[in-house]
Design a protein around this motif. Structure first.
Motif, mmCIF file in Angstrom:
data_model
loop_
_atom_site.group_PDB
_atom_site.id
_atom_site.type_symbol
_atom_site.label_atom_id
_atom_site.label_comp_id
_atom_site.label_asym_id
_atom_site.label_seq_id
_atom_site.Cartn_x
_atom_site.Cartn_y
_atom_site.Cartn_z
ATOM 1 N N LEU A 199 41.422 32.331 76.528
ATOM 2 C CA LEU A 199 40.234 31.920 75.777
ATOM 3 C C LEU A 199 40.355 32.269 74.294
ATOM 4 C CD1 LEU A 199 37.658 33.058 78.448
ATOM 5 C CD2 LEU A 199 37.653 30.769 77.433
ATOM 6 N N MET A 200 40.874 33.456 74.004
ATOM 7 C CA MET A 200 41.020 33.863 72.606
ATOM 8 C C MET A 200 42.066 33.019 71.883
ATOM 9 S SD MET A 200 38.699 35.995 72.093
ATOM 10 C CE MET A 200 39.164 36.479 70.426
ATOM 11 N N LEU A 201 43.087 32.594 72.607
ATOM 12 C CA LEU A 201 44.089 31.717 72.006
ATOM 13 C C LEU A 201 43.463 30.383 71.612
ATOM 14 C CD1 LEU A 201 47.011 31.131 71.223
ATOM 15 C CD2 LEU A 201 47.426 30.400 73.580
ATOM 16 N N VAL A 202 42.646 29.823 72.511
ATOM 17 C CA VAL A 202 41.959 28.567 72.197
ATOM 18 C C VAL A 202 41.007 28.771 71.022
ATOM 19 C CG1 VAL A 202 40.377 26.812 73.062
ATOM 20 C CG2 VAL A 202 42.170 27.718 74.555
ATOM 21 N N SER A 203 40.285 29.898 71.030
ATOM 22 C CA SER A 203 39.361 30.191 69.939
ATOM 23 C C SER A 203 40.098 30.249 68.606
ATOM 24 C CB SER A 203 38.653 31.524 70.203
ATOM 25 O OG SER A 203 37.803 31.873 69.133
ATOM 26 N N LEU A 204 41.281 30.863 68.608
ATOM 27 C CA LEU A 204 42.073 30.962 67.385
ATOM 28 C C LEU A 204 42.522 29.586 66.910
ATOM 29 C CD1 LEU A 204 43.467 32.838 65.320
ATOM 30 C CD2 LEU A 204 45.446 32.910 66.856
ATOM 31 N N VAL A 205 42.977 28.744 67.841
ATOM 32 C CA VAL A 205 43.425 27.395 67.489
ATOM 33 C C VAL A 205 42.271 26.573 66.931
ATOM 34 C CG1 VAL A 205 44.310 25.231 68.436
ATOM 35 C CG2 VAL A 205 45.339 27.403 69.134
ATOM 36 N N LEU A 206 41.085 26.723 67.521
ATOM 37 C CA LEU A 206 39.919 25.960 67.068
ATOM 38 C C LEU A 206 39.321 26.519 65.781
ATOM 39 C CD1 LEU A 206 38.051 25.352 70.464
ATOM 40 C CD2 LEU A 206 39.487 23.745 69.196
ATOM 41 N N GLY A 207 39.746 27.730 65.400
ATOM 42 C CA GLY A 207 39.208 28.331 64.180
ATOM 43 C C GLY A 207 37.762 28.775 64.309
ATOM 44 N N GLU A 208 37.361 29.203 65.496
ATOM 45 C CA GLU A 208 35.988 29.642 65.700
ATOM 46 C C GLU A 208 35.686 30.892 64.860
ATOM 47 O OE1 GLU A 208 34.906 28.206 70.238
ATOM 48 O OE2 GLU A 208 35.600 30.253 69.909
ATOM 49 N N GLN A 209 34.505 30.932 64.307
ATOM 50 C CA GLN A 209 34.087 32.048 63.472
ATOM 51 C C GLN A 209 32.746 32.581 63.974
ATOM 52 O OE1 GLN A 209 35.799 33.529 61.001
ATOM 53 N NE2 GLN A 209 37.519 32.109 61.248
ATOM 54 N N PRO A 210 32.725 33.793 64.543
ATOM 55 C CA PRO A 210 31.450 34.363 64.984
ATOM 56 C C PRO A 210 30.595 34.762 63.791
ATOM 57 C CG PRO A 210 33.197 35.980 65.223
ATOM 58 C CD PRO A 210 33.867 34.690 64.833
ATOM 59 N N GLN A 211 29.294 34.758 63.992
ATOM 60 C CA GLN A 211 28.371 35.213 62.940
ATOM 61 C C GLN A 211 28.415 36.735 62.877
ATOM 62 O OE1 GLN A 211 24.308 33.817 63.351
ATOM 63 N NE2 GLN A 211 23.515 35.670 62.400
ATOM 64 N N TRP A 212 28.542 37.285 61.680
ATOM 65 C CA TRP A 212 28.576 38.745 61.545
ATOM 66 C C TRP A 212 27.703 39.197 60.377
ATOM 67 C CZ3 TRP A 212 30.213 41.799 65.189
ATOM 68 C CH2 TRP A 212 30.263 43.171 64.921
ATOM 69 N N PRO A 213 26.792 40.134 60.594
ATOM 70 C CA PRO A 213 26.509 40.749 61.903
ATOM 71 C C PRO A 213 25.797 39.760 62.818
ATOM 72 C CG PRO A 213 24.925 41.493 60.284
ATOM 73 C CD PRO A 213 25.947 40.690 59.520
ATOM 74 N N PRO A 214 25.990 39.890 64.126
ATOM 75 C CA PRO A 214 25.353 38.956 65.055
ATOM 76 C C PRO A 214 23.855 39.206 65.152
ATOM 77 C CG PRO A 214 26.456 40.701 66.262
ATOM 78 C CD PRO A 214 26.828 40.890 64.814
ATOM 79 N N GLN A 215 23.124 38.194 65.579
ATOM 80 C CA GLN A 215 21.712 38.377 65.845
ATOM 81 C C GLN A 215 21.547 39.372 66.991
ATOM 82 O OE1 GLN A 215 19.292 34.746 65.959
ATOM 83 N NE2 GLN A 215 21.073 33.597 65.214
ATOM 84 N N THR A 216 20.493 40.143 66.938
ATOM 85 C CA THR A 216 20.306 41.212 67.924
ATOM 86 C C THR A 216 20.277 40.670 69.345
ATOM 87 O OG1 THR A 216 19.065 42.538 66.326
ATOM 88 C CG2 THR A 216 18.814 43.101 68.652
ATOM 89 N N HIS A 217 19.524 39.589 69.572
ATOM 90 C CA HIS A 217 19.420 39.069 70.941
ATOM 91 C C HIS A 217 20.752 38.493 71.422
ATOM 92 C CE1 HIS A 217 18.494 35.480 68.474
ATOM 93 N NE2 HIS A 217 19.101 34.817 69.431
ATOM 94 N N ALA A 218 21.560 37.957 70.492
ATOM 95 C CA ALA A 218 22.872 37.434 70.882
ATOM 96 C C ALA A 218 23.806 38.575 71.271
ATOM 97 C CB ALA A 218 23.478 36.623 69.744
ATOM 98 N N ALA A 219 23.757 39.662 70.525
ATOM 99 C CA ALA A 219 24.598 40.819 70.842
ATOM 100 C C ALA A 219 24.187 41.436 72.179
ATOM 101 C CB ALA A 219 24.489 41.861 69.728
#
Length: 300
Positions: A199-219
Motif C-alpha cells: 500500500l505504501m509503495l502505491v501511495s508513493l507512486v501516486l504521490g499521495e500527501q497526507p494533511q499535516w497536522p491531521p484533523q483531530t477526528h481523522a487522527a
C-alpha cells in the motif's frame, strides 16, 4: 473483510459472545472510520500506515509470547496474499469511499463470500446447491445495488469495488488452499506487514500527501482502525476460529454491512434509497444461503 473458514468444531468459551460482538460491531464500524480518516489521510497512505503499525505490534506481541517466526515460504505467501487482500482489497475500498457512502461500500463487500465460492471452483472446490443459490442471489443483489443512484453516479467507485472484492476473495481462497500463512497471530501480522508495504509503495507512486497536522477526528479514526479495527477485531476473530463453528465465526459477513449502513446513515448523514436498502437485503440473503450451505457441507 475476512472469509477464512479454518477452525475446529464448536468448543464453548467464556469469551465467545464478546468476541462475536467485537467482530460484528468493530469491523462493522471500520467503514465509517475509514471515511472519517480520509479527511486527512489519502486512501493508500491511510491503509498502508494502518497495517504497518498494526502488523508490527501484532508480530511483536506474537514473538513476545514465544510464537514461531514465519518461514521464508510463509513470508512469500504473505506478500502475495497481503498484496491481494490488503494492498488491492483495502486500498481500493478506501478509494471508493471518497465518492460512495461507507454503508453502501460495506454492502458491496458483502458479496465476498459469493466470489470466494466462484474462485473456489478454480481450485476444485465444488459448492453445494444452497451455495450455488446464494451465489446467484448475491450477484443479483449487487446488480440491483449498482443500479442505485450512489454507485450509478460513480463508475470509478464501481471499478474500485469490483477489483477490491475480486482481489480480496482471491487472496482468501489462495491463503486457505495454495498459499498458507504462518499459524495464528504471526500469519495475520505477516499479511498486514506485507500488505502495508504494498500500500505504501502505491501511495508513493501516486504521490499521495497526507494533511499535516491531521484533523483531530481523522487522527482518532486512524488510531481506531489500528487498535480496534486491526488488533482487537483480529484477535477476536482468531478466538472464534478456535472456539466456534466456522459458519458462526464468519457470520460477520452478514452482520457487518447492516452495522455499517446504520452507522453511515445515523452518524454521517449518508443517504440510502429504498431500492438500495432492498438491494442490500438481497445481497445479505445470498450470504445467508452460502453460510447455511457451508454448515450443511460441514455436517455431511
Amino acid at each position: 473483510m475476512r472469509t477464512a473458514t479454518i477452525g475446529a468444531g464448536p468448543r464453548p468459551g467464556h469469551l465467545l459472545v464478546p468476541a462475536l460482538l467485537a467482530c460484528y460491531l468493530v469491523w462493522g464500524s471500520t467503514y465509517l472510520a475509514i471515511r472519517l480518516a480520509l479527511e486527512s489521510f489519502p486512501p493508500f497512505f491511510q491503509m498502508g500506515t494502518r497495517f504497518l503499525a498494526a502488523g508490527g505490534l501484532l508480530l511483536a506481541w506474537s514473538a513476545g509470547r514465544g510464537g514461531a517466526w514465519p518461514t521464508a515460504a510463509q513470508w512469500r505467501n504473505a506478500a502475495i496474499v497481503g498484496t491481494l487482500m490488503l494492498g488491492l482489497g483495502m486500498g481500493l475500498t478506501a478509494t471508493a469511499e471518497q465518492s460512495v457512502g461507507s454503508g453502501l461500500v460495506a454492502a458491496f463487500i458483502a458479496v465476498v463470500p459469493v466470489l470466494v465460492c466462484l474462485w473456489g471452483l478454480l481450485v476444485g472446490q465444488r459448492p453445494r446447491r444452497l451455495e450455488l443459490a446464494g451465489m446467484a442471489v448475491g450477484l443479483a443483489g449487487v446488480l440491483l445495488l449498482l443500479r442505485g443512484a450512489s454507485f450509478g453516479g460513480s463508475p470509478a467507485a464501481i471499478g474500485c469495488m469490483a477489483a477490491a472484492t475480486l482481489a480480496w476473495s482471491l487472496g482468501s481462497v489462495l491463503s486457505a488452499t495454495r498459499l498458507p500463512l504462518a499459524p495464528g497471530a504471526a500469519g495475520f501480522a505477516s499479511e498486514m506487514l506485507c500488505g502495508g508495504a504494498a500500500l505504501m509503495l502505491v501511495s508513493l507512486v501516486l504521490g499521495e500527501q497526507p494533511q499535516w497536522p491531521p484533523q483531530t477526528h481523522a487522527a482518532l479514526a486512524w488510531l481506531y482502525l489500528v487498535g480496534a479495527g486491526s488488533l482487537v477485531a483480529f484477535s477476536a476473530y482468531l478466538y472464534l476460529l478456535g472456539h466456534a463453528p466456522p459458519a458462526l465465526a464468519t457470520s460477520y459477513a452478514f452482520v457487518n454491512p447492516v452495522i455499517a449502513l446504520l452507522l453511515g446513515v445515523g452518524f454521517a448523514g449518508e443517504n440510502v434509497s429504498g431500492a438500495e436498502w432492498a438491494a442490500c437485503a438481497v445481497i445479505l440473503g445470498g450470504v445467508m444461503l452460502i453460510l447455511r450451505g457451508k454448515v450443511e457441507a460441514k455436517s455431511a
